[in-house]
Design an enzyme around this catalytic site. Structure first.
Site, short mmCIF file in Angstrom:
data_model
loop_
_atom_site.label_atom_id
_atom_site.label_comp_id
_atom_site.label_asym_id
_atom_site.label_seq_id
_atom_site.Cartn_x
_atom_site.Cartn_y
_atom_site.Cartn_z
N GLY A 16 -30.99 -3.36 24.03
CA GLY A 16 -30.44 -3.89 22.79
C GLY A 16 -29.04 -4.46 22.90
CB SER A 17 -26.76 -5.36 25.64
OG SER A 17 -27.49 -6.23 26.45
CG ASN A 18 -29.13 -10.55 24.41
OD1 ASN A 18 -28.35 -11.50 24.42
ND2 ASN A 18 -29.81 -10.16 25.48
CE LYS A 69 -54.15 -8.53 23.17
NZ LYS A 69 -55.28 -9.40 22.88
NE ARG A 97 -45.55 -3.90 23.24
CZ ARG A 97 -46.43 -3.00 23.67
NH1 ARG A 97 -47.69 -3.34 23.87
NH2 ARG A 97 -46.06 -1.75 23.88
CG LEU A 98 -47.55 -12.83 25.69
CD1 LEU A 98 -48.95 -13.11 26.22
CD2 LEU A 98 -46.65 -14.05 25.85
CB ILE A 99 -44.97 -13.71 19.39
CG1 ILE A 99 -43.64 -13.03 19.72
CG2 ILE A 99 -45.14 -13.90 17.89
CD1 ILE A 99 -43.40 -11.72 19.03
CG ASN A 113 -37.61 -14.79 23.75
OD1 ASN A 113 -37.16 -13.65 23.63
ND2 ASN A 113 -38.15 -15.22 24.88
CG HIS A 115 -36.89 -16.28 29.63
ND1 HIS A 115 -37.77 -15.22 29.77
CD2 HIS A 115 -36.83 -16.89 30.83
CE1 HIS A 115 -38.22 -15.21 31.02
NE2 HIS A 115 -37.67 -16.20 31.69
C1 GAR Z 1 -32.24 -9.83 28.35
O1 GAR Z 1 -31.70 -10.26 29.57
C2 GAR Z 1 -33.27 -10.83 27.85
O2 GAR Z 1 -32.97 -12.15 28.18
C3 GAR Z 1 -34.50 -10.35 28.57
O3 GAR Z 1 -34.42 -8.96 28.56
C4 GAR Z 1 -33.05 -8.55 28.52
C5 GAR Z 1 -32.90 -7.62 27.34
O4 GAR Z 1 -31.63 -7.03 27.32
N1 GAR Z 1 -35.68 -10.82 27.93
C6 GAR Z 1 -36.78 -11.17 28.57
O5 GAR Z 1 -36.92 -11.10 29.77
C7 GAR Z 1 -37.89 -11.67 27.65
N2 GAR Z 1 -38.92 -12.32 28.41
P1 GAR Z 1 -31.09 -6.33 25.99
O6 GAR Z 1 -32.20 -5.40 25.49
O7 GAR Z 1 -29.90 -5.57 26.45
O8 GAR Z 1 -30.77 -7.39 25.00
#
Ligand code: GAR
Length: 195
Positions: A16-18, A69, A97-99, A113, A115
Site C-alpha cells: 500500500g505504499s502507492n 481474478k 488480479r485481473l479486473i 492502474n 504498473h
Molecule cells: C507497485 O510497484 C505497483 O506498480 C505494482 O505493485 C507494487 C505495489 O506496491 N503493481 C503491479 O505489479 C500490478 N501489475 P504498493 O502496494 O506498495 O503500492
C-alpha cells in the site's frame, strides 16, 4: 469555481505504499480528491492496516478460490461496496488480479492502474525482474486505464528510471517505486482537473 474533490475507491493487495503516496498528495493539497474506501482481496495486506491508521474506511473481500481474478460474486460485491461508498474513480494500487466484467461494467473507463514498467514492455508479474533479466538499460512505471486485458489499457502517463549495473530486483523496484509515488498522484490530479 473550485471543483468538488474527486471521489476515489482504492483496490490493493499488498503493502500500500502507492496508496499512502496518494493520501500524502491529498493531505498536502496537491491532489483534489478524497478516498472513499480501500478494499483488499488479501485480509493480511498491509494496505488495510495503513488505511486504518490513516482513518480511511477499509474492508477485506471474502477469500477467492481463483488466483488471477475474483469470483464474479466477489467482484460484484466489491463493485457494490465501491459504488455505495460514492467512488467515481477506481484506483488500483498494487492490486494483483485481473479486473473482470462486474467492475468494468460498473465503472466503465473509470478504473486506473499503475504498473512498474514502461508498458507495453514487461506486462504481468515482477516487471522489474523482467527488466533486469532482459538487460533493459531503462525501465520505469506507467499509469494506464484498465481494460479487460493484462496491463493493456490506454496509457495516461509514464516515468522512466535507469537500470544500474549492480541493481538487484530490490534496488530496482525501490527506484521504480520512488517514481511511482510522484507519477500516480500527478496523473490522478490531471484526471481530477479534467472532469
Ligand atoms: C507497485 O510497484 C505497483 O506498480 C505494482 O505493485 C507494487 C505495489 O506496491 N503493481 C503491479 O505489479 C500490478 N501489475 P504498493 O502496494 O506498495 O503500492
Amino acid at each position: 469555481m473550485n471543483k468538488a474533490p474527486l471521489r476515489i475507491g482504492v483496490l490493493g493487495s499488498g503493502k500500500g505504499s502507492n496508496f499512502e503516496a496518494i493520501v500524502r498528495a491529498i493531505r498536502s493539497g496537491n491532489l483534489n480528491a478524497a478516498i472513499t474506501l480501500v478494499l483488499s482481496d488479501n485480509p493480511n495486506a498491509r494496505i488495510l492496516e495503513a488505511a486504518r491508521s490513516l482513518g480511511i474506511p477499509s474492508n477485506a473481500l471474502p477469500a477467492s478460490s481463483f488466483r488471477t481474478k475474483l469470483e464474479p460474486e466477489i467482484e460484484t460485491l466489491a463493485a457494490n461496496q465501491l459504488a455505495d461508498s460514492g467512488a467515481e474513480l477506481i484506483v488500483l494500487a498494487g492490486y494483483m488480479r485481473l479486473i473482470k466484467a462486474p467492475l468494468l461494467n460498473r465503472f466503465p473507463n473509470r478504473i486506473v492502474n499503475i504498473h512498474p514498467s514502461l508498458l507495453p514492455a514487461f506486462p504481468g508479474l515482477d516487471a522489474w525482474k523482467q527488466a533486469l533479466e532482459a538487460n533493459a538499460p531503462t525501465t520505469g512505471c506507467t499509469v494506464h486505464w484498465v481494460d479487460s486485458g493484462m496491463d493493456t489499457g490506454q496509457i495516461i502517463a509514464q516515468a522512466s528510471v535507469p537500470v544500474l549495473q549492480n541493481d538487484t530486483p530490490e534496488t530496482l523496484h525501490a527506484r521504480i517505486q520512488k517514481a511511482e509515488y510522484q507519477l500516480y498522484p500527478e496523473a490522478l490530479s490531471k484526471i481530477a482537473a479534467a472532469r
